[in-house]
Design an enzyme around this catalytic site. Sequence first.
Site, mmCIF file in Angstrom:
data_model
loop_
_atom_site.group_PDB
_atom_site.id
_atom_site.type_symbol
_atom_site.label_atom_id
_atom_site.label_comp_id
_atom_site.label_asym_id
_atom_site.label_seq_id
_atom_site.Cartn_x
_atom_site.Cartn_y
_atom_site.Cartn_z
ATOM 1 N N GLU A 19 19.662 3.500 -27.674
ATOM 2 C CA GLU A 19 20.990 3.983 -28.090
ATOM 3 C C GLU A 19 21.231 3.713 -29.572
ATOM 4 O OE1 GLU A 19 23.902 2.303 -25.398
ATOM 5 O OE2 GLU A 19 23.629 3.960 -24.029
ATOM 6 N N GLU B 104 18.961 6.739 -18.755
ATOM 7 C CA GLU B 104 20.078 5.931 -18.243
ATOM 8 C C GLU B 104 21.166 6.852 -17.735
ATOM 9 O OE1 GLU B 104 22.019 2.854 -20.488
ATOM 10 O OE2 GLU B 104 20.132 2.254 -21.424
HETATM 11 C C1 BG6 Z 1 24.051 1.507 -22.261
HETATM 12 C C2 BG6 Z 1 23.037 0.447 -22.559
HETATM 13 O O1 BG6 Z 1 25.047 1.413 -23.232
HETATM 14 O O2 BG6 Z 1 24.777 1.484 -21.111
HETATM 15 C C3 BG6 Z 1 22.802 -0.543 -21.460
HETATM 16 O O3 BG6 Z 1 21.824 0.955 -23.039
HETATM 17 C C4 BG6 Z 1 24.109 -0.770 -20.731
HETATM 18 O O4 BG6 Z 1 22.246 -1.690 -22.028
HETATM 19 C C5 BG6 Z 1 24.550 0.532 -20.093
HETATM 20 O O5 BG6 Z 1 24.049 -1.787 -19.797
HETATM 21 C C6 BG6 Z 1 25.813 0.440 -19.279
HETATM 22 O O6 BG6 Z 1 26.822 -0.172 -20.017
HETATM 23 P P1 BG6 Z 1 27.584 -1.455 -19.470
HETATM 24 O O7 BG6 Z 1 28.421 -1.890 -20.590
HETATM 25 O O8 BG6 Z 1 28.355 -0.991 -18.299
HETATM 26 O O9 BG6 Z 1 26.534 -2.434 -19.100
#
Ligand code: BG6
Length: 480
Positions: free
Chosen positions: A185, A379
């Site tokens: 990211e 993701e």
């Molecule tokens: C992304 C990241 O921003 O989203 C992860 O690459 C992160 O590291 C994921 O965990 C979800 O965000 P959060 O804040 O709910 O953990």
Amino acid sequence: MSGENKRFPEGFLWGGATAANQLEGGFHEGNKGLNIADVLPGGKERLKVLKEPGFDFEIDNEKYNYPNHEAIDFYHRYKEDIALFAEMGFKVYRMSIAWSRIFPTGTELEPNEEGLAFYDRVFDELHKHGIEPVVTISHYEMPLTLVKDYGGWRSREVITFFERYAKAILNRYKGKVKYWMTFNEINSALHFPIMSMGFSVEEEETKYQQIFQGFHHQFVASSLAVKACKEIIPTAEIGCMILVAPVYSYDCNPENVMYSLQEEQIFTFFCGDVHVRGEYPAYSKRFFKEHNVMLDIQAGDLELIKEYTVDYIGFSYYMSLTQMKDKTGVEITPGNLLEGVKNPFLKASDWGWEIDPTGLRIILNKLYDRYQLPLFVVENGLGAYDKVEEDGSIQDDYRIDYLRSHIEAMAEAVEDGVDLMGYTSWGCIDLVSASTGEFSKRYGFIYVDKHDDGTGTLERKKKKSFDWYQRVIATNGEEL
Ligand code: BG6
């Protein structure tokens, strides 16, 4: 494509995704050095604390708790966890290497053997189960020494340290890893540089100067990693990783449409444009001029960036973003390290992130139209409160609904002509949330008995979504 009626191509890379700092624990073991994630306090105030002037990047156990220190103890339990991933049928497992396990301060000349050996064991275990690792080289876990002594990616010297680290892992794992990504990211720094760049910006006037200079250093570093990857593992594929959100205009007022377009250019596309096309996009010239950004670009940088572009585009997708120029009196909605105007057509998660599967289809189309390179959703997922029922089961139908609708959107995009290589849903096993440092924000198919107050046995349990995802993979996405 395997056949007319199939939704996903043969060999589609189904799996799950995690990051070292959010699941490994063992923060002091195996000669690992401290990294930025080790000083991030737990709780919803995490991001605010980091922005406080004078935040000193020290551990203060009296004042805060640090969930990443033990996390879910993957460091000791990786065999059990990988066996569960295998039971779900994972083809790939996206994970990151903690830079400070390999170079504890980031500045050493030689890597730490104990750290290297740990990932050897993890990769061997994955291969034993027929799972291919997809490795992010840097996922919000830069060595703390580089943060404190060098000011993070503000410093050009960090490029040299990063290149040494990247070469060390590419050489060591050349026979074990064929999918790589450089910075997780990378564009998230525009809103929140601390985790990906290792500094916070206190002075509003120089904010963009500092962040875009940091990007420039990361672009050079990323190209050096791509170059090293091509030389060391010619058959490997190395991608970038960007946080994407299609940006909708709140209405058809051309002022708002233009504003949203610019927001999408700078936030969603800028880093991808440089990584993929190998040059700064035309629109950045005006943005830099209007925001007093004067990049220090050294001889050879632009040629390197042009020559060593990425093979594929990895990205995270959680939500779309809605924007308007004048937000006075308008309801704002929070999101993944960013925020927008509330979209009246969308429902939101327990954390307020708006749920928009069609947005995934839209952004897949936009990215493919723009780059014509393979795309990889590395993701996507739903952070939610889960409840363990009296019989021990976890009925996470809301998570199944979320994932199903997003996978359906991907299938539509494939039908639209998008070249999609895989899908690794985020937090396939419950882990520490990046933005809030909570265990209660759960994403997994596998429940981990660990709670925000630090209690819990760390026992793993399959949720209802575990069996569902197993079926999805077994049928290559035909049965959702
Ligand atoms: C992304 C990241 O921003 O989203 C992860 O690459 C992160 O590291 C994921 O965990 C979800 O965000 P959060 O804040 O709910 O953990």
